[in-house]
Design a protein around this motif. Structure first.
Motif, PDB file in Angstrom:
ATOM      1  N   ASP A  59       0.674  -1.104  -0.012  1.00 28.92           N
ATOM      2  CA  ASP A  59       0.173   0.018  -0.042  1.00 28.92           C
ATOM      3  C   ASP A  59       0.930   1.347   0.058  1.00 28.92           C
ATOM      4  O   ASP A  59       0.604   2.361  -0.236  1.00 28.92           O
ATOM      5  CB  ASP A  59      -1.013   0.216   1.017  1.00 28.92           C
ATOM      6  N   ILE A  60       2.093   1.157   0.260  1.00 28.06           N
ATOM      7  CA  ILE A  60       3.014   2.339   0.371  1.00 28.06           C
ATOM      8  C   ILE A  60       3.153   2.940  -0.983  1.00 28.06           C
ATOM      9  O   ILE A  60       3.618   3.993  -1.367  1.00 28.06           O
ATOM     10  CB  ILE A  60       4.409   2.100   1.006  1.00 28.06           C
ATOM     11  N   TRP A  61       3.110   2.123  -2.128  1.00 34.48           N
ATOM     12  CA  TRP A  61       2.971   2.411  -3.630  1.00 34.48           C
ATOM     13  C   TRP A  61       1.660   2.472  -4.063  1.00 34.48           C
ATOM     14  O   TRP A  61       1.652   2.571  -5.438  1.00 34.48           O
ATOM     15  CB  TRP A  61       4.276   1.702  -4.534  1.00 34.48           C
ATOM     16  N   GLN A  62       0.797   2.642  -3.176  1.00 39.93           N
ATOM     17  CA  GLN A  62      -0.721   2.668  -4.023  1.00 39.93           C
ATOM     18  C   GLN A  62      -0.631   4.266  -4.644  1.00 39.93           C
ATOM     19  O   GLN A  62      -0.628   5.317  -3.957  1.00 39.93           O
ATOM     20  CB  GLN A  62      -1.730   2.671  -2.818  1.00 39.93           C
ATOM     21  N   ASP A  63      -1.140   4.305  -6.019  1.00 43.13           N
ATOM     22  CA  ASP A  63      -1.268   5.605  -6.470  1.00 43.13           C
ATOM     23  C   ASP A  63      -2.081   6.483  -5.956  1.00 43.13           C
ATOM     24  O   ASP A  63      -3.297   6.224  -5.460  1.00 43.13           O
ATOM     25  CB  ASP A  63      -1.625   5.188  -7.995  1.00 43.13           C
ATOM     26  N   GLY A  64      -1.811   7.939  -5.622  1.00 42.13           N
ATOM     27  CA  GLY A  64      -2.433   8.717  -4.835  1.00 42.13           C
ATOM     28  C   GLY A  64      -2.420   8.681  -3.533  1.00 42.13           C
ATOM     29  O   GLY A  64      -2.788   9.532  -2.763  1.00 42.13           O
ATOM     30  N   ALA A  65      -1.885   7.729  -2.707  1.00 36.19           N
ATOM     31  CA  ALA A  65      -1.710   7.423  -1.142  1.00 36.19           C
ATOM     32  C   ALA A  65      -0.708   8.163  -0.800  1.00 36.19           C
ATOM     33  O   ALA A  65      -0.051   7.642  -0.157  1.00 36.19           O
ATOM     34  CB  ALA A  65      -1.752   5.940  -0.959  1.00 36.19           C
ATOM     35  N   ASN A  66      -0.478   9.530  -1.223  1.00 40.54           N
ATOM     36  CA  ASN A  66       0.778  10.362  -0.584  1.00 40.54           C
ATOM     37  C   ASN A  66       0.475  11.023   0.756  1.00 40.54           C
ATOM     38  O   ASN A  66       1.204  12.138   0.834  1.00 40.54           O
ATOM     39  CB  ASN A  66       1.135  11.180  -1.908  1.00 40.54           C
ATOM     40  N   THR A  67      -0.549  11.108   1.445  1.00 46.13           N
ATOM     41  CA  THR A  67      -0.582  11.694   2.505  1.00 46.13           C
ATOM     42  C   THR A  67      -1.044  10.590   3.759  1.00 46.13           C
ATOM     43  O   THR A  67      -1.362   9.335   3.252  1.00 46.13           O
ATOM     44  CB  THR A  67      -1.712  12.737   2.596  1.00 46.13           C
ATOM     45  N   VAL A  68      -1.046  10.926   4.835  1.00 46.85           N
ATOM     46  CA  VAL A  68      -1.080   9.921   5.856  1.00 46.85           C
ATOM     47  C   VAL A  68      -2.806   9.619   5.855  1.00 46.85           C
ATOM     48  O   VAL A  68      -2.943   8.345   5.695  1.00 46.85           O
ATOM     49  CB  VAL A  68      -0.697  10.567   7.164  1.00 46.85           C
ATOM     50  N   ARG A  69      -3.540  10.547   5.708  1.00 43.45           N
ATOM     51  CA  ARG A  69      -4.915  10.142   5.498  1.00 43.45           C
ATOM     52  C   ARG A  69      -5.181   9.087   4.290  1.00 43.45           C
ATOM     53  O   ARG A  69      -5.895   8.086   4.524  1.00 43.45           O
ATOM     54  CB  ARG A  69      -5.769  11.289   5.448  1.00 43.45           C
ATOM     55  N   ALA A 105      19.474  -2.341   6.499  1.00 43.63           N
ATOM     56  CA  ALA A 105      19.467  -3.155   5.589  1.00 43.63           C
ATOM     57  C   ALA A 105      19.194  -1.958   4.184  1.00 43.63           C
ATOM     58  O   ALA A 105      19.760  -0.851   4.394  1.00 43.63           O
ATOM     59  CB  ALA A 105      18.232  -3.957   5.615  1.00 43.63           C
ATOM     60  N   GLU A 106      18.448  -2.491   3.286  1.00 42.15           N
ATOM     61  CA  GLU A 106      18.417  -1.540   2.141  1.00 42.15           C
ATOM     62  C   GLU A 106      16.967  -1.071   2.084  1.00 42.15           C
ATOM     63  O   GLU A 106      16.042  -1.807   2.469  1.00 42.15           O
ATOM     64  CB  GLU A 106      18.611  -2.249   0.785  1.00 42.15           C
ATOM     65  N   VAL A 107      16.702   0.213   1.523  1.00 41.39           N
ATOM     66  CA  VAL A 107      15.493   0.644   1.555  1.00 41.39           C
ATOM     67  C   VAL A 107      14.983   0.620  -0.087  1.00 41.39           C
ATOM     68  O   VAL A 107      15.604   1.062  -0.809  1.00 41.39           O
ATOM     69  CB  VAL A 107      15.482   2.188   2.090  1.00 41.39           C
ATOM     70  N   PHE A 108      13.665   0.202  -0.245  1.00 40.85           N
ATOM     71  CA  PHE A 108      13.057   0.093  -1.596  1.00 40.85           C
ATOM     72  C   PHE A 108      12.663   1.514  -1.868  1.00 40.85           C
ATOM     73  O   PHE A 108      11.208   2.022  -1.685  1.00 40.85           O
ATOM     74  CB  PHE A 108      12.182  -1.150  -1.529  1.00 40.85           C
ATOM     75  N   ARG A 109      13.371   2.261  -2.649  1.00 34.83           N
ATOM     76  CA  ARG A 109      12.836   3.510  -3.192  1.00 34.83           C
ATOM     77  C   ARG A 109      12.477   3.617  -4.474  1.00 34.83           C
ATOM     78  O   ARG A 109      12.133   4.728  -5.029  1.00 34.83           O
ATOM     79  CB  ARG A 109      13.906   4.486  -2.874  1.00 34.83           C
ATOM     80  N   SER A 110      12.537   2.591  -5.239  1.00 35.01           N
ATOM     81  CA  SER A 110      12.188   2.644  -6.828  1.00 35.01           C
ATOM     82  C   SER A 110      11.033   3.305  -7.224  1.00 35.01           C
ATOM     83  O   SER A 110      10.055   2.780  -6.503  1.00 35.01           O
ATOM     84  CB  SER A 110      12.447   1.393  -7.487  1.00 35.01           C
ATOM     85  N   SER A 114       6.274  -0.322 -12.559  1.00 35.66           N
ATOM     86  CA  SER A 114       4.881  -0.352 -11.974  1.00 35.66           C
ATOM     87  C   SER A 114       5.095   0.255 -10.635  1.00 35.66           C
ATOM     88  O   SER A 114       4.114   0.367  -9.703  1.00 35.66           O
ATOM     89  CB  SER A 114       4.689  -1.842 -11.907  1.00 35.66           C
ATOM     90  N   PHE A 115       6.161   0.706 -10.126  1.00 39.84           N
ATOM     91  CA  PHE A 115       6.400   1.188  -8.940  1.00 39.84           C
ATOM     92  C   PHE A 115       6.392   2.921  -9.094  1.00 39.84           C
ATOM     93  O   PHE A 115       6.756   3.685  -7.789  1.00 39.84           O
ATOM     94  CB  PHE A 115       8.032   0.859  -8.348  1.00 39.84           C
ATOM     95  N   ALA A 116       5.911   3.271  -9.971  1.00 36.71           N
ATOM     96  CA  ALA A 116       6.042   4.886 -10.127  1.00 36.71           C
ATOM     97  C   ALA A 116       5.017   5.722  -9.127  1.00 36.71           C
ATOM     98  O   ALA A 116       5.407   6.606  -8.730  1.00 36.71           O
ATOM     99  CB  ALA A 116       5.293   5.307 -11.600  1.00 36.71           C
ATOM    100  N   GLY A 117       4.122   4.977  -8.441  1.00 34.96           N
ATOM    101  CA  GLY A 117       3.431   5.312  -7.395  1.00 34.96           C
ATOM    102  C   GLY A 117       4.026   5.428  -6.094  1.00 34.96           C
ATOM    103  O   GLY A 117       3.521   5.663  -5.180  1.00 34.96           O
ATOM    104  N   ASN A 118       5.287   4.977  -6.057  1.00 29.08           N
ATOM    105  CA  ASN A 118       6.020   4.569  -5.037  1.00 29.08           C
ATOM    106  C   ASN A 118       6.015   5.938  -4.038  1.00 29.08           C
ATOM    107  O   ASN A 118       6.763   6.807  -4.393  1.00 29.08           O
ATOM    108  CB  ASN A 118       7.432   4.103  -4.809  1.00 29.08           C
ATOM    109  N   ASN A 119       5.250   5.899  -2.820  1.00 32.20           N
ATOM    110  CA  ASN A 119       5.387   7.188  -1.985  1.00 32.20           C
ATOM    111  C   ASN A 119       6.272   7.289  -1.105  1.00 32.20           C
ATOM    112  O   ASN A 119       6.306   7.934  -0.009  1.00 32.20           O
ATOM    113  CB  ASN A 119       3.947   7.517  -1.443  1.00 32.20           C
TER     114      ASN A 119
END
Length: 537
Positions: A59-69, A105-110, A114-119
């Motif tokens: 859900d962290i890269w769900q498109d549009g889920a870019n605020t806490v709410r 460890a490593e952080v997935f920031r890509s 398909s990860f264009a929405g990664n927030n």
């Protein structure tokens, strides 16, 4: 910290046994504090968990889920006013690659493809991430928050973006290569699995776990040994784990337990250690998990069972008896992956909530302390939300299920389960469908019903739906339920890729426990591929 810790422990005093020698890691803790923390841990281990909701963290890269709410609206806020009491949040994308803030460890920031929405990067700049938001949400609403560590996740076997540098730096850490994997059609396609006999694995896992316990407001961690369930080169090749390999996993869990208890003492908080393992002690031992020893040594507090692929006939009774003996709570798993209609009965279409209700009723009857759900997500769309909320708001109560219309079934392995890369190695499905029929000969299977319908009223009705492949157009099979012939309707109906026949069954003919289903067809090569008993009330 010392004063607050002792105030907390004093408030929790109420008995309990010592946690064992060495659990503090050498720190000085008074005996009264040990007893208080142990009592708090036991209380936390047996808190109410009607439903454990497993969130796999994408859900962290769900498109549009870019605020806490907006992030919470995808999979968290829909959980309110359901039976969900615990959120198990995973940040694992593959071994050593995570979507939480880690320096170890490593952080997935890509944000490629398909990860264009990664927030994640934007959230990290705001001082938060998915795990932190999930913990805060759970704390605000009185829910338990557990971090799930998928012990040998191999999504990087297919998705290059998930491939961590840690694996690339030393190829001896993993089982095989991408090129070599192309020769196989079984578990050996999972080439990026980490070899747990490699000297680097244990210290890396301990560092990762210690960092999360120190930095996040979790109530504990879950070690998910079913993603994916191969830890040694022997099991990767299809052979049972050796005694020496089994001791490797036991030693690892012992060290994780010691770490968890040490951090618990430091923080004055009863961190729990949960795990997800195959549904039976024998299946667990085959891949190197001596769950009986883990329970006997009090290494784990909470155990989830199975991958959820075999749903109506999950054999949990032996594990339940073992867990009760050692005072461990047990949560069998139901997964959307196992509650789909797959070819020939459908093309990855979700089964009705009634199927979830029937599967859950059986698990409650067999001694579950609650239900662990997997791959069941209430969003982002309205249809998914309504479907998931109906299930999550019902399956957490054995009593509520008694008033629901539901379906019981013979588990359906279909064409999918035997070809699965890992589920087939840790699940028992020898009695699951499909069942190949010999022409003009009866074949049988058992359909288990946990309820007693002997005193059911006239408002309760039942029908048996049986699905076949390989029947001639004019062929009607003979179907017996128990010892009686209640149909079926002539002609049948074509549904997806099967021929379905319906038999009306008087509820008084249904027995609590296994009910015999017998079928016979005149056609050579016919198969029984589905059998569902629908209860309407």
């Amino acid at each position: 910290m010392q004063t607050r810790r002792r105030e907390f422990l004093a408030g929790m005093m109420g008995g309990g046994t010592a946690l064992g020698l060495g659990w503090t890691g050498g720190g000085s803790v008074e005996s009264s504090e040990v007893a208080a923390l142990d009592a708090a841990r036991r209380q936390a281990a047996h808190r109410r968990r009607r439903v454990i909701f497993n969130n796999d963290g994408d859900d962290i890269w769900q498109d549009g889920a870019n605020t806490v709410r907006k992030f919470l609206a995808v999979r968290h806020t829909p959980l309110l006013q359901t039976h969900v009491d615990s959120i198990f949040y995973s940040t694992t994308q593959s071994f050593n690659f995570f979507t939480h803030d880690t320096k170890v460890a490593e952080v997935f920031r890509s944000k490629d493809g398909s990860f264009a929405g990664n927030n994640l990067t934007a959230f990290l700049e705001q001082g938060t991430d998915g795990l932190r938001m999930s913990c805060e949400f759970a704390g605000k609403h009185g829910l338990e928050s557990m971090w799930t560590l998928r012990m040998n996740d191999i999504h990087d076997a297919w998705t290059a973006a998930f491939r961590p540098k840690w694996k690339q730096q030393d190829p001896t850490r993993i089982m095989s290569t991408l090129a070599e994997s192309q020769k196989f059609t079984d578990r050996r396609r999972l080439w990026s699995l980490v070899d747990f006999e490699h000297r680097d694995v244990e210290p890396r896992l301990l560092e990762i776990i210690e960092e999360v316990l120190a930095n996040y407001a979790v109530d504990g961690i879950e070690l998910d040994f079913l993603r994916a369930p191969f830890y040694f080169r022997t099991t990767f090749s299809g052979q049972p784990a050796t005694a020496a390999q089994t001791s490797v996993l036991t030693r690892l869990v012992q060290k994780i337990r010691k770490l968890v208890l040490r951090e618990s003492a430091r923080r004055g908080k009863p961190f729990l250690l949960a795990t997800r393992v195959p549904a039976t002690p024998a299946a667990s031992l085959r891949i190197g998990i001596d769950i009986a020893a883990w329970m006997q040594e009090s290494l784990v507090d909470v155990v989830s069972l199975g991958g959820g692929y075999i749903t109506f006939d999950l054999p949990i009774k032996d594990m339940v008896a073992l867990a009760k003996k050692h005072d461990v709570a047990v949560y069998p798993c139901l997964s959307q992956s196992g509650l789909m209609y797959r070819p020939p009965r459908g093309v990855n279409s979700k089964q009705s909530p009634a199927a979830w209700f029937g599967a859950a009723a059986r698990l409650w009857h067999d001694g579950a302390d609650g239900i662990h759900t997997f791959n069941l997500f209430p969003g982002p769309g309205n249809a998914d939300r309504d479907y998931a909320r109906k299930i999550l708001g019902t399956i957490g109560s054995a009593e509520d299920l008694k008033s629901q219309s539901l379906s019981y079934a013979i588990s359906d392995a279909g064409q999918w389960m035997p070809s699965h890369y890992w589920a087939k190695d840790v699940a028992e499905y020898s009695q699951a469908l499909p069942l190949v029929l010999k022409a003009n000969e009866f074949a049988r299977r058992a359909l288990y019903v946990p309820e007693d319908f002997s005193s059911a009223g006239f408002n309760v009705t039942a029908e048996l739906r049986v699905d076949f492949t390989g029947l001639a157009t004019d062929s009607t099979p003979e179907v017996l339920f128990g010892s009686a012939n209640f149909g079926p309707t002539d002609g049948g109906e074509t549904v997806a890729g099967v021929k379905r026949f319906v038999c009306k069954v008087p509820v008084q003919a249904i027995r609590p426990g296994p009910n015999r289903v017998m079928v016979k067809a005149k056609d050579t090569g016919a198969k029984l591929v589905g059998a569902e008993l629908w209860i309407r009330r």
